[in-house]
Design a protein around this motif. Structure first.
Motif, PDB file in Angstrom:
ATOM      1  N   UNK A 103     -29.868  -5.587  51.309  1.00  0.00           N
ATOM      2  CA  UNK A 103     -29.401  -7.367  50.626  1.00  0.00           C
ATOM      3  C   UNK A 103     -30.571  -7.022  48.977  1.00  0.00           C
ATOM      4  N   UNK A 104     -29.254  -7.652  47.892  1.00  0.00           N
ATOM      5  CA  UNK A 104     -30.035  -7.131  46.602  1.00  0.00           C
ATOM      6  C   UNK A 104     -29.453  -6.400  46.189  1.00  0.00           C
ATOM      7  N   UNK A 105     -28.980  -5.306  46.545  1.00  0.00           N
ATOM      8  CA  UNK A 105     -28.590  -3.976  46.260  1.00  0.00           C
ATOM      9  C   UNK A 105     -27.250  -4.753  44.611  1.00  0.00           C
ATOM     10  N   UNK A 117     -26.891 -14.144  41.821  1.00  0.00           N
ATOM     11  CA  UNK A 117     -25.273 -13.421  42.386  1.00  0.00           C
ATOM     12  C   UNK A 117     -24.468 -14.998  43.114  1.00  0.00           C
ATOM     13  N   UNK A 162     -37.278  -9.323  43.040  1.00  0.00           N
ATOM     14  CA  UNK A 162     -36.340  -9.004  42.155  1.00  0.00           C
ATOM     15  C   UNK A 162     -34.628  -9.166  43.037  1.00  0.00           C
ATOM     16  N   UNK A 163     -35.042  -8.397  43.987  1.00  0.00           N
ATOM     17  CA  UNK A 163     -34.344  -8.929  44.874  1.00  0.00           C
ATOM     18  C   UNK A 163     -34.127 -10.156  45.354  1.00  0.00           C
ATOM     19  N   UNK A 179     -40.775  -0.419  40.051  1.00  0.00           N
ATOM     20  CA  UNK A 179     -39.507  -1.188  40.924  1.00  0.00           C
ATOM     21  C   UNK A 179     -39.433   0.064  41.595  1.00  0.00           C
ATOM     22  N   UNK A 213     -17.981  -9.033  42.404  1.00  0.00           N
ATOM     23  CA  UNK A 213     -18.541  -9.493  41.330  1.00  0.00           C
ATOM     24  C   UNK A 213     -17.767  -9.256  40.022  1.00  0.00           C
ATOM     25  N   UNK A 261     -36.823  -1.374  34.483  1.00  0.00           N
ATOM     26  CA  UNK A 261     -37.022  -2.477  36.428  1.00  0.00           C
ATOM     27  C   UNK A 261     -36.899  -1.405  37.238  1.00  0.00           C
ATOM     28  N   UNK A 278     -25.233  -7.593  46.162  1.00  0.00           N
ATOM     29  CA  UNK A 278     -25.320  -8.702  44.864  1.00  0.00           C
ATOM     30  C   UNK A 278     -24.535  -8.379  43.922  1.00  0.00           C
ATOM     31  N   UNK A 279     -24.614  -7.128  43.176  1.00  0.00           N
ATOM     32  CA  UNK A 279     -23.722  -6.991  42.328  1.00  0.00           C
ATOM     33  C   UNK A 279     -22.460  -5.996  42.283  1.00  0.00           C
ATOM     34  N   UNK A 338     -31.659 -12.012  42.578  1.00  0.00           N
ATOM     35  CA  UNK A 338     -30.813 -11.090  42.872  1.00  0.00           C
ATOM     36  C   UNK A 338     -29.495 -11.789  43.157  1.00  0.00           C
ATOM     37  N   UNK A 339     -29.979 -12.016  45.020  1.00  0.00           N
ATOM     38  CA  UNK A 339     -29.152 -13.042  45.679  1.00  0.00           C
ATOM     39  C   UNK A 339     -28.975 -14.233  45.500  1.00  0.00           C
ATOM     40  N   UNK A 363     -24.348  -8.299  51.906  1.00  0.00           N
ATOM     41  CA  UNK A 363     -25.424  -8.536  51.553  1.00  0.00           C
ATOM     42  C   UNK A 363     -25.702  -7.632  49.856  1.00  0.00           C
TER      43      UNK A 363
END
Lengths: 354, 354, 354, 354
Positions: D172-174, B315, B307-308, C92, D219, C107, D198-199, B311-312, D196
């Motif tokens: 990453x991906x947070x 984005x 999922x992460x 998750x 974003x 999620x 992403x949102x 996301x990267x 890192x």
């Protein structure tokens, strides 16, 4: 003053030296008790090179004799210790929390061990007096009620040994193996215990050290002369291996054994001073796919570290008194080196009093 | 169904197989895109042993065809990926956060790599269908708007490469070297960039990979055929060395070079699959006194990780599309192996579509 | 079977219920010993709302009666415990290591406490039988030689209390204050001790609890009816405050006192269940500039956690036996609630045996 | 020399002062550029009390004019910055890695903010010259090629803002929300991006700041005058909330909103300077059971921190140049305060050149 000096490989001798001058950030400490470290034996044998004429020793307990002009917050006559590692407090490494690799003068200091100065790059403390650099960073007042011998292990042995457990990130309920139960290994055993490991397995063969390991926290002590320690540890852990393996000797054999008993995802915490290249065998290293961590730690120093370690002693959480098995006057230090270097007479640590 | 099967060392062939049965916790996924990994080449060559007759491949993108009776929270027809590593979610290791070393059946699992099942211990995904074990742990829905190729690197290459930077604990303002700029190394470079490293030095010699390294975040790319990479990295860092060195090839030479450029207190983050014992040279290892950390990482898996990573991609932080240099039908997979295994024609990654 | 059921605010009663059915991932456990938690008292009083008719209780010790069709790795007749928190292992949050906030179905699960199911969202274990969901994640075999009462604190009290010290990141040589020495606070005290804190200050006023605090590791116990605990802790620490302050009651007064004794840069580790908004007073919070950390922790669950805690007990590192001050049959559970809820007769914890 | 002096609440005035004397550990720096901080406005208004007659300002860029007698490793004429926070490097807190809470003189320093000296407890840098204490700890050479304005944000705004993302442990991906997009919030946004996330969702209402937020990495930017920011963030995250919420204003409203959008297990990273008690509402705080972390961070200082931040600038990872919206001579500083204090004319930061 009298001082133990590295003369040449194979010879450390007591010599007469001037009492050190001090700069504005320094302190002059009159040494009341010190000790000999395994590293000093490496120096004696010429295995770890230092310059001829250097005063050796890096574990001082003493009294402040004189303070540099820019030093504040201390008073003459105060009882103090300083760590074996004396960080500057102002190097990039030190400010980044890596005090032992404090490479003064460069931006980050590629040369390792920069924080180890006593008896390495500057005169040490097996002497009547020692100059302590960056005194405000390094002088740690001894709490009332603690004797010299009670805090004598703090500067190096206890700081290094405990760091083995700390760098290994020992957690509540962990299984930990500690290879070799010399003074450092014993303190690693005690450190693992203090951090909450619940199955602690010491590896040793000298009966006195095996007994001390049990006393300081080992749940099992494996005699590597009687059984294969890797097999025995796997047996004791029902085939699961250990969460943390601590190397406290400095040989290929123990390093490799650590890896062989380590579970996937575990930490190999290495404290030993090696004298050869090391081999990582492919299988135990899981071809690089085992999520292993190998971490090495040089003795943490600085007054905050010393304060914490003395807290541990003052709180009665650990009694390292029994590690001091022999006592010598500074005048007799050559005999002390002889005894300690040859590990005669069940010696663990010696106390040297100028 | 058609499936790429390990026949014997030197031979992976397309064979006809029954569509897999599934158990209550499994899912059957119809594979829409997959790829070949360097590890598959190790398998092909017989360097990494798997049983004859195994379906290979561990990077699936596809559509849920059927759900096991105990699986909830998904629907048939849903687009999903699964990681190369498929943790059980219920092993001791998995519950402890170490999903890749998930040794199902034992208490802690001394045998490493337990989480890697696809194309290793169970049939993999270079096939028309694949059985995904522990589906609720491993199936990650693909966000709307992302194509198969956009998420094709998530299951392994991106997860592993990023983990190189994560396990290396890259911080804002760090200097990082990444040895080898194959797909994994390129993703390590991108991961270091995403975590805020400010001087990223890639080491490579293939011009296309050097260019891609720059595109994905390297500030410098050192051609090891033109200069000695250790000397060049020390020069670029003004003698300080790097905070984190990432090994992404799996050789003694690159592993050792990592250690030689690493500052005291730094982290060597190793991703490569080694095929020989490794040597830790005494000097660069600072005789065990450099406060170094060496950490190895097997590809993190599980749906949260996927999922992460998606996301990267979603984005727009990274575009790994250009890594797919060649496309094949599943029917042509033997040709794909030939091209990829010999690194011909500038290949980085291939997309295989059943 | 007989079961303690939440009837309405103010009333939990023993009722007759059918033995639970189990699904493929579940296990049916015959309860041999359980206990009552402070949270159950909140439920009884209606302060923490649950649906009427729910079987309460979340601390099971028992024997596997029946395994779901998809459950592997266990056998009927095996002695087990399960944590108060029963993560799914596949959410998750769970895959991210945050098992207690395991929000199945979403999620990431914005709704908190998702991992707490027994006696909260599904029937609990103050009954003859309990259905354990996600059995492979949650069933932890009891080591041979440990009695029911020896492991009775593991599912909640010990897991939560220890987590107070763990989330507080207690280090060797730390000074720690623990506000309130009920069962959770006592385990926080023990946990701080096990992690190497060297000055542990308990705050309490009930003599039996004060004595137990000393027994489990407190160096000082402050009676808040005799002295102001904030002043006393600052006096004991020579004005420096504590490194970690653990809140184990759930009131504004203790929460605020924690902040008032916390040194800049310290951690306030909160375990209490609050029933009102909390206030962060500006001064002790240093206007937001004190580098403070406030962390709350819901009881960690899952079989790996239970395994570790039982290790601690099996190794003899802690003896929580004395916490069980009273014993009741399940038939007498209403009397047990009455005693425990009113903290009569020096009760700490009760053991309930169906 | 000329210096901006706190005269009384409501009045900061340019006065004539002697050039500072320096001690052995100090340096005298000729200020070439400085700026005004939101904290200076608090001082001006009397909300944050300092002594009358103090020279204010804590963000110096300049040239070494003179070095103290014990200072080594620098040369006069060198271009340098110093952090807003100037740790001693030798306090217990500093040696423990908590430089900002460096309470010189006490053992651990219960009094918070000890590391903030410029314009707080000693004369600051809105002047022609400034005395930098503990120069070897605090003077950071400016890399060639960077202008004064390019590094002007490093001492405070960038260090604090980035720390918001670092203390929040952004991964990453947070998904990250940043409440308020003033200079600090903008740097928190940029820091989250660099680590890192992403949102990234910024909350702001001033159009110029909203645009700048997008430019520096947001974003989404939510205009809290148009929509309820809590609802909007929950909508944007599909009800899941954020992994990290950063507070960059210092009000109950934003602090509470952070908690309301934070997922269970998430981190509230607070940077604001509060002027009232804060309330933790029971529901969003999950009654203390949400596994939440609340962490406050005072600006990290010291030359290692400054070196890293200047690396980020030098590497071109961030361009904070556009934050400098207005320029004044030191002679005009009263006008600068007037503009900045009233946030007129779209001001973000001013550059002051003596």
């Amino acid at each position: 003053m009298k001082a133990a000096v590295f003369v040449e490989p194979g010879r450390i001798a007591l010599e007469e030296r001037p009492i050190p001058d001090i700069g504005p950030l320094d302190a002059l400490v009159r040494v009341t008790t010190t000790t000999i470290c395994g590293t000093d034996i490496h120096i004696l044998k010429g295995e770890y090179p230092v310059r001829k004429g250097l005063v050796v020793g890096h574990e001082p307990v003493g009294v402040i004799e004189k303070l540099g002009s820019a030093v504040e917050g201390y008073r003459e006559g105060q009882r103090v210790i300083a760590g074996a590692i004396t960080p500057s407090g102002h190097s990039y490494a030190s400010l980044d929390g890596c005090h032992a690799q404090c490479g003064a003068g460069t931006r980050h200091g590629f040369k390792p061990l920069g924080g180890w100065r006593f008896g390495n790059t500057i005169d040490g403390c097996q002497a009547e007096y020692v100059r302590v650099p960056d005194a405000m960073v390094n002088l740690a007042p001894v709490p009332d009620g603690l004797s010299d011998e009670q805090v004598l292990m703090c500067p190096d042995i206890m700081s290094t040994g405990f760091a083995g457990a700390e760098s290994g990130r020992v957690r509540l309920g962990d299984t930990v193996a500690v290879f070799a139960q010399g003074p450092i290994g014993l303190c690693a055993t005690a450190g693992a215990r203090l951090r909450g490991a619940t199955t602690i397995i010491g590896v040793e063969s000298v009966p006195g050290r095996m007994a001390m390991a049990r006393r300081l926290g080992a749940d099992h002590v494996v005699d590597f002369r009687q059984v294969d320690p890797v097999e025995e540890i796997l047996r004791l852990t029902e085939g699961r291996g250990v969460d943390v393996a601590i190397e406290a000797l400095g040989t290929q054999q123990t390093f490799e054994a650590c890896l062989r008993v380590l579970r996937p995802g575990g930490v190999l915490s290495s404290l030993g001073v090696y004298s050869t290249d090391l081999k990582l065998p492919l299988g135990p290293f899981a071809a690089g796919l085992g999520d292993h961590t190998i971490v090495t730690t040089l003795c943490p120093g600085g007054k905050e570290r010393m304060r914490r370690l003395m807290n541990v002693v003052a709180a009665g959480r650990i009694d390292l008194g029994p590690l001091v098995t022999h006592r010598f006057k500074l005048d007799e230090i050559e005999a002390a080196y002889d005894l300690f270097g040859h590990q005669r007479d069940g010696v663990l640590k010696v106390a040297i009093t100028p």
